[in-house]
Design a protein around this motif. Sequence first.
Motif, PDB file in Angstrom:
ATOM      1  N   ASP A 199      61.549  24.465  -3.685  1.00  0.00           N
ATOM      2  CA  ASP A 199      61.183  23.374  -4.371  1.00  0.00           C
ATOM      3  C   ASP A 199      59.924  23.669  -5.010  1.00  0.00           C
ATOM      4  OD1 ASP A 199      63.861  22.362  -5.088  1.00  0.00           O
ATOM      5  OD2 ASP A 199      63.474  20.746  -3.626  1.00  0.00           O
ATOM      6  N   VAL A 200      59.583  23.943  -4.228  1.00  0.00           N
ATOM      7  CA  VAL A 200      57.308  23.523  -4.641  1.00  0.00           C
ATOM      8  C   VAL A 200      56.823  24.623  -5.476  1.00  0.00           C
ATOM      9  CG1 VAL A 200      55.528  23.875  -2.668  1.00  0.00           C
ATOM     10  CG2 VAL A 200      57.412  24.128  -1.430  1.00  0.00           C
ATOM     11  N   HIS A 201      58.089  25.159  -5.247  1.00  0.00           N
ATOM     12  CA  HIS A 201      57.320  26.403  -6.486  1.00  0.00           C
ATOM     13  C   HIS A 201      58.264  26.501  -8.362  1.00  0.00           C
ATOM     14  CE1 HIS A 201      54.596  28.315  -4.237  1.00  0.00           C
ATOM     15  NE2 HIS A 201      55.627  28.093  -3.087  1.00  0.00           N
ATOM     16  N   GLY A 202      59.233  25.621  -8.078  1.00  0.00           N
ATOM     17  CA  GLY A 202      60.002  25.310  -9.264  1.00  0.00           C
ATOM     18  C   GLY A 202      60.503  26.016  -9.739  1.00  0.00           C
ATOM     19  N   ALA A 203      61.540  25.532 -10.211  1.00  0.00           N
ATOM     20  CA  ALA A 203      62.752  26.501 -11.374  1.00  0.00           C
ATOM     21  C   ALA A 203      62.913  27.837 -11.036  1.00  0.00           C
ATOM     22  CB  ALA A 203      63.981  25.858 -12.796  1.00  0.00           C
ATOM     23  N   ASN A 204      61.733  28.212 -11.581  1.00  0.00           N
ATOM     24  CA  ASN A 204      61.938  29.903 -11.787  1.00  0.00           C
ATOM     25  C   ASN A 204      60.575  30.520 -10.552  1.00  0.00           C
ATOM     26  OD1 ASN A 204      59.391  29.347 -12.927  1.00  0.00           O
ATOM     27  ND2 ASN A 204      59.931  29.465 -15.248  1.00  0.00           N
ATOM     28  N   GLY A 205      59.981  29.723 -10.308  1.00  0.00           N
ATOM     29  CA  GLY A 205      58.605  30.287  -9.449  1.00  0.00           C
ATOM     30  C   GLY A 205      57.230  29.624 -10.261  1.00  0.00           C
ATOM     31  N   LEU A 206      56.826  29.181 -10.957  1.00  0.00           N
ATOM     32  CA  LEU A 206      56.411  29.137 -11.925  1.00  0.00           C
ATOM     33  C   LEU A 206      56.347  27.647 -13.041  1.00  0.00           C
ATOM     34  CD1 LEU A 206      55.820  32.524 -13.900  1.00  0.00           C
ATOM     35  CD2 LEU A 206      55.101  31.615 -11.613  1.00  0.00           C
ATOM     36  N   GLY A 207      57.113  26.690 -12.161  1.00  0.00           N
ATOM     37  CA  GLY A 207      56.419  24.956 -12.535  1.00  0.00           C
ATOM     38  C   GLY A 207      58.097  24.982 -13.327  1.00  0.00           C
ATOM     39  N   GLY A 208      58.767  26.087 -13.496  1.00  0.00           N
ATOM     40  CA  GLY A 208      59.971  25.863 -14.562  1.00  0.00           C
ATOM     41  C   GLY A 208      59.023  26.464 -16.199  1.00  0.00           C
ATOM     42  N   VAL A 209      57.481  26.277 -16.076  1.00  0.00           N
ATOM     43  CA  VAL A 209      57.617  27.554 -17.104  1.00  0.00           C
ATOM     44  C   VAL A 209      57.901  28.547 -17.766  1.00  0.00           C
ATOM     45  CG1 VAL A 209      55.101  27.289 -18.065  1.00  0.00           C
ATOM     46  CG2 VAL A 209      55.506  25.780 -16.566  1.00  0.00           C
TER      47      VAL A 209
ATOM     48  N   TYR B 236      52.548  21.783 -12.425  1.00  0.00           N
ATOM     49  CA  TYR B 236      53.451  21.238 -11.619  1.00  0.00           C
ATOM     50  C   TYR B 236      52.929  20.998 -10.084  1.00  0.00           C
ATOM     51  CZ  TYR B 236      58.295  21.812  -9.540  1.00  0.00           C
ATOM     52  OH  TYR B 236      59.351  21.942  -8.826  1.00  0.00           O
ATOM     53  N   TYR B 237      52.774  22.199  -9.698  1.00  0.00           N
ATOM     54  CA  TYR B 237      52.388  22.270  -7.798  1.00  0.00           C
ATOM     55  C   TYR B 237      51.608  21.231  -7.885  1.00  0.00           C
ATOM     56  CZ  TYR B 237      50.637  25.570  -4.116  1.00  0.00           C
ATOM     57  OH  TYR B 237      50.624  26.528  -3.536  1.00  0.00           O
ATOM     58  N   SER B 238      50.590  20.416  -8.617  1.00  0.00           N
ATOM     59  CA  SER B 238      49.621  19.538  -8.194  1.00  0.00           C
ATOM     60  C   SER B 238      50.305  18.587  -7.399  1.00  0.00           C
ATOM     61  CB  SER B 238      48.249  19.504  -8.671  1.00  0.00           C
ATOM     62  OG  SER B 238      47.746  18.566  -8.815  1.00  0.00           O
ATOM     63  N   GLN B 239      51.551  18.370  -8.853  1.00  0.00           N
ATOM     64  CA  GLN B 239      52.095  17.187  -8.747  1.00  0.00           C
ATOM     65  C   GLN B 239      52.867  16.672  -7.598  1.00  0.00           C
ATOM     66  OE1 GLN B 239      51.825  14.665 -10.245  1.00  0.00           O
ATOM     67  NE2 GLN B 239      52.828  13.470  -9.167  1.00  0.00           N
ATOM     68  N   PHE B 240      53.373  18.094  -7.167  1.00  0.00           N
ATOM     69  CA  PHE B 240      54.360  18.661  -6.001  1.00  0.00           C
ATOM     70  C   PHE B 240      53.732  17.752  -5.345  1.00  0.00           C
ATOM     71  CE2 PHE B 240      57.018  20.159  -2.572  1.00  0.00           C
ATOM     72  CZ  PHE B 240      57.867  19.990  -2.895  1.00  0.00           C
ATOM     73  N   TYR B 241      52.374  18.754  -4.591  1.00  0.00           N
ATOM     74  CA  TYR B 241      51.361  18.189  -3.740  1.00  0.00           C
ATOM     75  C   TYR B 241      51.269  16.420  -3.362  1.00  0.00           C
ATOM     76  CZ  TYR B 241      50.763  22.798  -1.003  1.00  0.00           C
ATOM     77  OH  TYR B 241      50.470  23.533  -0.750  1.00  0.00           O
TER      78      TYR B 241
END
Length: 320
Positions: A82-92, A231-236
């Motif tokens: 989850d920390v890194h999103g759907a594709n590991g790059l925040g879904g970007v 994305y990562y920052s928001q997760f943190y």
Amino acid sequence: MTKKLILDLDAGIDDAMALAYALASPEVELIGITTVFGNVPCAQSMTNCRALLELLGAPDVPVVAGADRALAATEPYTTMVDVHGANGLGGVKLPAPRTAAEGVLDACATAAVSFLLDAARRYGENLIYVPTGPLTNLARALALDAQAVARIGAITFMGGALTVPGNVTPGAEANIANDPEAADAVVRSSVPVTMVGLDVTHQTILPAAEIERWRALGTPAGEAFAAIVGYYSQFYLTHQGHLGGCALHDPLAVAAAIDTTLIGTLGINLKVDVAGPFRGRTVGDAARLRDVCKTAQVALTVDAPRFVARFCERLTCALA
Ligand code: BDR
Ligand code: CA
């Protein structure tokens, strides 16, 4: 002389920042990336690395297939963290890479191990190796040719926690938790390693304003990294708000491998708990406590202001 660098990435978001940092570091030449499962399955890590290299203007750096599962696992690893999103790059979604990674995925990490051992034999002292995912590829290389691995000038891994709690369980940090047997084999080998764990990486936080600065560059890389790291920052901020932003885990390992004056270390012989409630914990090995030779240097202090300033400067160059 410019040192040669190999990164070993489970290409999630801080791995992507570590890659950008490495490319903007004049002290080293990035000669390749070996890949591993962790934040994402290994196949996704390979795709992400290729796409990131093309985005960052370094399409000629080889990306090599590594371990698709932990040493003790019987099936390939398929988890998306989850920390890194759907594709590991925040879904970007980055443009699809024009070239493919090298080697075929297998349980033994054959391609990554050959790439690392060849480079170790060729460059020896002048090679720096920085794993920022599970230590599976390194453990496999050690099992095949420990003498060649011992020739590597510096092995600095991101992982573990000695004086602070883990981030997956109270005892275990994510990279070690993903393959405790591999990490245990590495720290019990006679090969010197430097551990850059949560003790120091939780002290190095990305200033939120930096993300807006990347966006304002108006370049494809600046805009993509602003979205990915946003994305990562928001997760943190949501899950570990006390840190005040996202931790620069993997970039710190790369920076400390290049410039050891950024960290202060404790020499110690480590082991990793592989059973029981502390599975995945990095801890001093009581049986080797009095050995004069200490095989691990564990980072316990970091010059965070100097590192963060250097990180911001180098990332701006990489993304411009
Ligand atoms: C480490 O785990 C991974 O999720 C990050 O990329 C980093 O390497 C932090 O515990
Ligand atoms: Ca990582």
